[in-house]
Design a protein around this motif. Structure first.
Motif, PDB file in Angstrom:
ATOM      1  N   VAL A  37       0.906  -1.469  -0.096  1.00  0.00           N
ATOM      2  CA  VAL A  37       0.192  -0.007  -0.065  1.00  0.00           C
ATOM      3  C   VAL A  37       0.795   1.207  -0.264  1.00  0.00           C
ATOM      4  N   SER A  38       2.334   1.078  -0.087  1.00  0.00           N
ATOM      5  CA  SER A  38       3.087   2.573  -0.261  1.00  0.00           C
ATOM      6  C   SER A  38       4.213   1.961  -0.601  1.00  0.00           C
ATOM      7  N   ALA A  39       4.063   2.865  -2.347  1.00  0.00           N
ATOM      8  CA  ALA A  39       5.352   2.581  -3.059  1.00  0.00           C
ATOM      9  C   ALA A  39       6.639   3.345  -2.980  1.00  0.00           C
ATOM     10  N   LEU A  40       6.925   3.361  -1.558  1.00  0.00           N
ATOM     11  CA  LEU A  40       7.563   4.019  -0.807  1.00  0.00           C
ATOM     12  C   LEU A  40       8.609   2.871  -0.184  1.00  0.00           C
ATOM     13  N   ALA A  41       7.601   1.946  -0.156  1.00  0.00           N
ATOM     14  CA  ALA A  41       8.317   0.680   0.852  1.00  0.00           C
ATOM     15  C   ALA A  41       8.762  -0.783  -0.020  1.00  0.00           C
ATOM     16  N   PHE A  42       9.809  -1.286  -1.021  1.00  0.00           N
ATOM     17  CA  PHE A  42       9.772  -2.307  -1.790  1.00  0.00           C
ATOM     18  C   PHE A  42      11.507  -2.785  -1.398  1.00  0.00           C
ATOM     19  N   PRO A  43      10.890  -4.412  -2.222  1.00  0.00           N
ATOM     20  CA  PRO A  43      12.639  -4.567  -1.521  1.00  0.00           C
ATOM     21  C   PRO A  43      14.199  -4.187  -2.479  1.00  0.00           C
ATOM     22  N   GLY A  44      14.868  -3.605  -1.442  1.00  0.00           N
ATOM     23  CA  GLY A  44      16.224  -2.847  -2.065  1.00  0.00           C
ATOM     24  C   GLY A  44      15.579  -1.036  -2.239  1.00  0.00           C
ATOM     25  N   GLY A  45      14.638  -1.437  -1.554  1.00  0.00           N
ATOM     26  CA  GLY A  45      14.588   0.407  -1.605  1.00  0.00           C
ATOM     27  C   GLY A  45      15.215   0.934  -0.120  1.00  0.00           C
ATOM     28  N   ASP A  46      16.024   2.102  -0.874  1.00  0.00           N
ATOM     29  CA  ASP A  46      16.506   3.414   0.336  1.00  0.00           C
ATOM     30  C   ASP A  46      15.696   3.622   1.685  1.00  0.00           C
ATOM     31  N   GLU A  47      16.400   3.541   2.680  1.00  0.00           N
ATOM     32  CA  GLU A  47      15.553   3.442   4.598  1.00  0.00           C
ATOM     33  C   GLU A  47      15.908   4.958   4.506  1.00  0.00           C
ATOM     34  N   VAL A  48      14.249   5.956   4.318  1.00  0.00           N
ATOM     35  CA  VAL A  48      14.152   6.816   4.974  1.00  0.00           C
ATOM     36  C   VAL A  48      13.554   6.937   6.053  1.00  0.00           C
ATOM     37  N   CYS A  49      13.637   8.091   7.067  1.00  0.00           N
ATOM     38  CA  CYS A  49      13.364   8.233   8.261  1.00  0.00           C
ATOM     39  C   CYS A  49      11.749   8.510   8.040  1.00  0.00           C
ATOM     40  N   ASP A  50      10.550   7.387   8.357  1.00  0.00           N
ATOM     41  CA  ASP A  50       8.960   7.479   8.037  1.00  0.00           C
ATOM     42  C   ASP A  50       8.745   6.962   8.641  1.00  0.00           C
ATOM     43  N   THR A  51       9.097   5.461   9.395  1.00  0.00           N
ATOM     44  CA  THR A  51       8.677   4.601  10.225  1.00  0.00           C
ATOM     45  C   THR A  51       8.432   3.274   9.424  1.00  0.00           C
ATOM     46  N   LEU A  52       8.329   3.538   8.310  1.00  0.00           N
ATOM     47  CA  LEU A  52       8.086   2.527   7.192  1.00  0.00           C
ATOM     48  C   LEU A  52       9.612   1.552   6.795  1.00  0.00           C
ATOM     49  N   ASP A  53       9.833   0.652   6.828  1.00  0.00           N
ATOM     50  CA  ASP A  53      10.626  -0.243   6.544  1.00  0.00           C
ATOM     51  C   ASP A  53      10.912  -0.557   4.653  1.00  0.00           C
ATOM     52  N   ASN A  54      11.187   0.704   4.173  1.00  0.00           N
ATOM     53  CA  ASN A  54      11.311   0.781   3.362  1.00  0.00           C
ATOM     54  C   ASN A  54      12.121   0.135   2.255  1.00  0.00           C
ATOM     55  N   ASN A  55      13.246  -0.398   2.838  1.00  0.00           N
ATOM     56  CA  ASN A  55      13.778  -2.136   1.523  1.00  0.00           C
ATOM     57  C   ASN A  55      13.121  -3.004   2.167  1.00  0.00           C
ATOM     58  N   CYS A  56      12.726  -3.564   3.029  1.00  0.00           N
ATOM     59  CA  CYS A  56      11.430  -4.689   3.250  1.00  0.00           C
ATOM     60  C   CYS A  56      13.177  -5.875   3.908  1.00  0.00           C
ATOM     61  N   ASP A  57      14.061  -4.814   4.305  1.00  0.00           N
ATOM     62  CA  ASP A  57      14.355  -6.520   5.396  1.00  0.00           C
ATOM     63  C   ASP A  57      13.754  -6.447   6.728  1.00  0.00           C
ATOM     64  N   GLY A  58      12.940  -5.878   7.330  1.00  0.00           N
ATOM     65  CA  GLY A  58      12.625  -6.194   8.371  1.00  0.00           C
ATOM     66  C   GLY A  58      12.208  -5.296   9.419  1.00  0.00           C
ATOM     67  N   ALA A  59      13.577  -4.649   9.444  1.00  0.00           N
ATOM     68  CA  ALA A  59      13.677  -3.321   9.361  1.00  0.00           C
ATOM     69  C   ALA A  59      13.452  -2.122   9.825  1.00  0.00           C
ATOM     70  N   VAL A  60      13.336  -1.091  10.670  1.00  0.00           N
ATOM     71  CA  VAL A  60      12.378  -0.091  10.793  1.00  0.00           C
ATOM     72  C   VAL A  60      13.428   1.597  10.295  1.00  0.00           C
ATOM     73  N   ASP A  61      13.835   1.941   9.946  1.00  0.00           N
ATOM     74  CA  ASP A  61      14.340   3.037  10.057  1.00  0.00           C
ATOM     75  C   ASP A  61      15.696   3.121  10.105  1.00  0.00           C
ATOM     76  N   GLU A  62      16.232   1.897  10.224  1.00  0.00           N
ATOM     77  CA  GLU A  62      17.958   1.622  10.635  1.00  0.00           C
ATOM     78  C   GLU A  62      18.364   2.564  10.514  1.00  0.00           C
ATOM     79  N   GLY A  63      19.771   2.911  11.276  1.00  0.00           N
ATOM     80  CA  GLY A  63      20.198   3.668  11.320  1.00  0.00           C
ATOM     81  C   GLY A  63      20.561   5.316  11.009  1.00  0.00           C
ATOM     82  N   LEU A  64      19.117   5.585  10.710  1.00  0.00           N
ATOM     83  CA  LEU A  64      17.939   7.092  10.868  1.00  0.00           C
ATOM     84  C   LEU A  64      18.004   7.621  12.094  1.00  0.00           C
ATOM     85  N   THR A  65      17.526   6.774  13.012  1.00  0.00           N
ATOM     86  CA  THR A  65      17.319   7.763  14.069  1.00  0.00           C
ATOM     87  C   THR A  65      18.393   8.022  15.192  1.00  0.00           C
ATOM     88  N   PHE A  66      17.876   9.415  15.772  1.00  0.00           N
ATOM     89  CA  PHE A  66      18.791   9.709  17.093  1.00  0.00           C
ATOM     90  C   PHE A  66      18.256   9.138  18.307  1.00  0.00           C
TER      91      PHE A  66
END
Length: 82
Positions: A37-66
């Motif tokens: 339902v989100s065109a921003l989430a797909f295998p190999g996508g770039d992870e961005v800080c948006d509470t979605l698993d953008n790259n479909c690796d099972g983690a959300v916003d990894e490496g982007l939160t503080f």
């Protein structure tokens, strides 16, 4: 051929499939979409800080939160609240 329903149009389909001779509208020949339902989430996508698993690796916003700490007295230093 087996085609995968692509509800968000990102080129990656969900687990919903159909069998056809040619690619039907709304389907993809590539599966594996973790959030169809989100065109921003797909295998190999770039992870961005948006509470979605953008790259479909099972983690959300990894490496982007503080972690930020409240600075109640305004001295520029926060305190950890437990």
């Amino acid at each position: 051929f087996t085609f995968y329903a692509d509800g968000d149009g990102d080129g990656f389909g969900s687990q919903v499939t159909t069998v056809a001779c040619t690619l039907p509208d709304g389907f993809s020949d590539v599966g594996g979409d973790c959030n169809d339902v989100s065109a921003l989430a797909f295998p190999g996508g770039d992870e961005v800080c948006d509470t979605l698993d953008n790259n479909c690796d099972g983690a959300v916003d990894e490496g982007l939160t503080f972690t930020f700490y409240a600075d109640g007295d305004g001295d520029g230093f926060g305190s950890q609240v437990t």
